[in-house]
Design a protein around this motif. Sequence first.
Motif, PDB file in Angstrom:
ATOM      1  N   ASP A   1      20.681 -39.059 -14.357  1.00 54.94           N
ATOM      2  CA  ASP A   1      21.269 -40.131 -13.534  1.00 54.94           C
ATOM      3  C   ASP A   1      20.836 -39.929 -12.072  1.00 54.94           C
ATOM      4  O   ASP A   1      20.413 -40.874 -11.402  1.00 54.94           O
ATOM      5  CB  ASP A   1      22.798 -40.066 -13.676  1.00 54.94           C
ATOM      6  CG  ASP A   1      23.535 -41.259 -13.093  1.00 54.94           C
ATOM      7  OD1 ASP A   1      22.919 -42.333 -12.952  1.00 54.94           O
ATOM      8  OD2 ASP A   1      24.752 -41.116 -12.813  1.00 54.94           O
TER       9      ASP A   1
ATOM     10  N   HIS B   1      18.772 -42.518  -9.851  1.00 52.05           N
ATOM     11  CA  HIS B   1      19.310 -43.020  -8.568  1.00 52.05           C
ATOM     12  C   HIS B   1      18.244 -42.906  -7.484  1.00 52.05           C
ATOM     13  O   HIS B   1      18.025 -43.833  -6.698  1.00 52.05           O
ATOM     14  CB  HIS B   1      20.529 -42.206  -8.116  1.00 52.05           C
ATOM     15  CG  HIS B   1      21.755 -42.428  -8.926  1.00 52.05           C
ATOM     16  ND1 HIS B   1      22.756 -41.503  -9.012  1.00 52.05           N
ATOM     17  CD2 HIS B   1      22.149 -43.472  -9.696  1.00 52.05           C
ATOM     18  CE1 HIS B   1      23.715 -41.966  -9.788  1.00 52.05           C
ATOM     19  NE2 HIS B   1      23.359 -43.157 -10.218  1.00 52.05           N
TER      20      HIS B   1
ATOM     21  N   HIS C   1      19.498 -49.250 -13.929  1.00 53.57           N
ATOM     22  CA  HIS C   1      20.962 -49.305 -13.940  1.00 53.57           C
ATOM     23  C   HIS C   1      21.465 -50.650 -14.460  1.00 53.57           C
ATOM     24  O   HIS C   1      22.377 -50.686 -15.278  1.00 53.57           O
ATOM     25  CB  HIS C   1      21.534 -48.999 -12.546  1.00 53.57           C
ATOM     26  CG  HIS C   1      21.803 -47.536 -12.351  1.00 53.57           C
ATOM     27  ND1 HIS C   1      20.792 -46.627 -12.178  1.00 53.57           N
ATOM     28  CD2 HIS C   1      22.959 -46.817 -12.368  1.00 53.57           C
ATOM     29  CE1 HIS C   1      21.315 -45.417 -12.075  1.00 53.57           C
ATOM     30  NE2 HIS C   1      22.646 -45.505 -12.181  1.00 53.57           N
TER      31      HIS C   1
ATOM     32  N   HIS D   1      26.477 -42.589 -19.341  1.00 49.81           N
ATOM     33  CA  HIS D   1      25.819 -43.397 -18.315  1.00 49.81           C
ATOM     34  C   HIS D   1      24.378 -42.943 -18.038  1.00 49.81           C
ATOM     35  O   HIS D   1      23.447 -43.749 -18.063  1.00 49.81           O
ATOM     36  CB  HIS D   1      26.660 -43.352 -17.043  1.00 49.81           C
ATOM     37  CG  HIS D   1      25.974 -43.933 -15.875  1.00 49.81           C
ATOM     38  ND1 HIS D   1      25.757 -45.286 -15.744  1.00 49.81           N
ATOM     39  CD2 HIS D   1      25.405 -43.356 -14.784  1.00 49.81           C
ATOM     40  CE1 HIS D   1      25.093 -45.502 -14.623  1.00 49.81           C
ATOM     41  NE2 HIS D   1      24.872 -44.358 -14.020  1.00 49.81           N
TER      42      HIS D   1
HETATM   43 FE   LIG Z   1      24.025 -43.943 -12.127  1.00 49.41          FE
END
Ligand SMILES: [Fe+2]
Length: 427
Positions: free
Chosen positions: A203, A207, A290, A317
């Motif tokens: 993640d 990002h 995302h 996620h």
């Molecule tokens: Fe994220």
Amino acid sequence: MGVRETIFTMDTSSIKYGPGATRELGLDMAALGPRRVMLLSDENLVYGEQVEIARESLKEAGIEFVTFSRVRVEPSDASFRDAIDFAQRGDFDGYVAVGGGSVMDTAKVANLYACWPPDDFLDYVNPPIGRGLPVPGPLKPLIAVPTTAGTGSETTGVSIFDYEALHAKTGIAHRALRPTLGIIDPHNTATLPPMVAACSGLDVLSHAIESLTALPYSQRPAPEHPRERPAYQGANPISDIWAAEALRMVGANLLRAIRDPDDEEARGNMLLAAAAAGIGFGNAGVHLPHGMSYPVSGMVRDFLPDGYRVRHAIVPHGMAVILNAPAVFRFTASANPERHLLAARLLGLDVRGATADDVGEILAQGIIDIMRATGMPNGLQAIGYKESDAPALAEGTLPQHRVTKLSPCPADRDDLIELFRAAMRYW
Ligand SMILES: [Fe+2]
Ligand SMILES: NC(=O)c1ccc[n+]([C@@H]2O[C@H](COP(=O)([O-])OP(=O)(O)OC[C@H]3O[C@@H](n4cnc5c(N)ncnc54)[C@H](O)[C@@H]3O)[C@@H](O)[C@H]2O)c1
């Protein structure tokens, strides 16, 4: 397009970093003023050392606290309402979150809805699902203590949940939601199961690449009123610095931290990378990986990942994001090849002789290699999706304007269907 944006802002939480810093939580909260706080965690963490240390520290500082541990891993509107109800009845003047993104995001909304109760639950939720009303004023102090590395939620004004009626994730985004202080303590991630360390670390990776490659703020339309300037404003010269450094740190530390949980230096660097990436994307925003992850998580059928200790099916996620990432960067690279090349180089990939035509492939292949090394499933088919699901997944991505609008090149329904098909299998 009419008038373009000429202004950007840069916000973040205060940060305290260091092994053992959690022991200073009580003093930090006392300095902010609260005397009675809601301490949020989840049921896996609530009997663990991290929460125990937080409790002791609050006690020593003479701060009364009530523990709430019913945070759902990957929160839903129902689990948010449960925490909001608890907060509204508890008469708290401060909040502490000890946990991953699920706990920190739940603490943000509990604080918001207890301070400024809306007429309708969806009033603050991002349009077009909700009304996107701005937060009317300041919230109570919130100290966030991350136990994953991670969402960077300790630095952002964003809170994400699964809106069960639509089978899609959405969120609330406003700078007032930002925690007052993030206490980042490498001791707190020593117990991370490898799959959680991998998903949350990937993640961070996404990002950083997404905010580095997002549409620049100066190519977005100017808001009609400054109040309507979104939290996710597009790439800008300050967010670039944070995203770039985060990516370099992920490249150097992710595999080390997953393979050896005793490597405190690598774990500390991954926590710093998570916060740095959070500062970057919390202002610049993220885009298609995302946006596409929200229906991938929301439409889950029966996938139960290792290490998450949950009783409900979830696609974590970070996994939902990274499964889309290689397909997306192959698609977006031609829109700004220099940025994709920079991302590949910062990640430590071999970019000698790279041209604008092959940089998307280099970046995608580098991410695929990291996915294989960290035990990620081989594409969306490995978590239960079929090619025939691609149109529904695309449909679930279209309402995610907040992030899809930041793609370096526009992606319409047909493009999204193709991207989901390309994400079905990678090796
Ligand atoms: Fe994220
Ligand atoms: N607000 C933001 O800016 C932002 C950004 C990215 C993601 N998110 C959201 O955050 C959530 C995901 O958060 P996450 O990836 O941090 O994971 P998480 O909070 O969902 O936790 C994942 C699992 O790991 C366990 N766990 C957490 N820390 C642990 C530790 N130190 N030791 C052992 N077990 C531990 C939890 O109990 C849970 O089972 C998603 O809902 C996602 O949408 C928010």
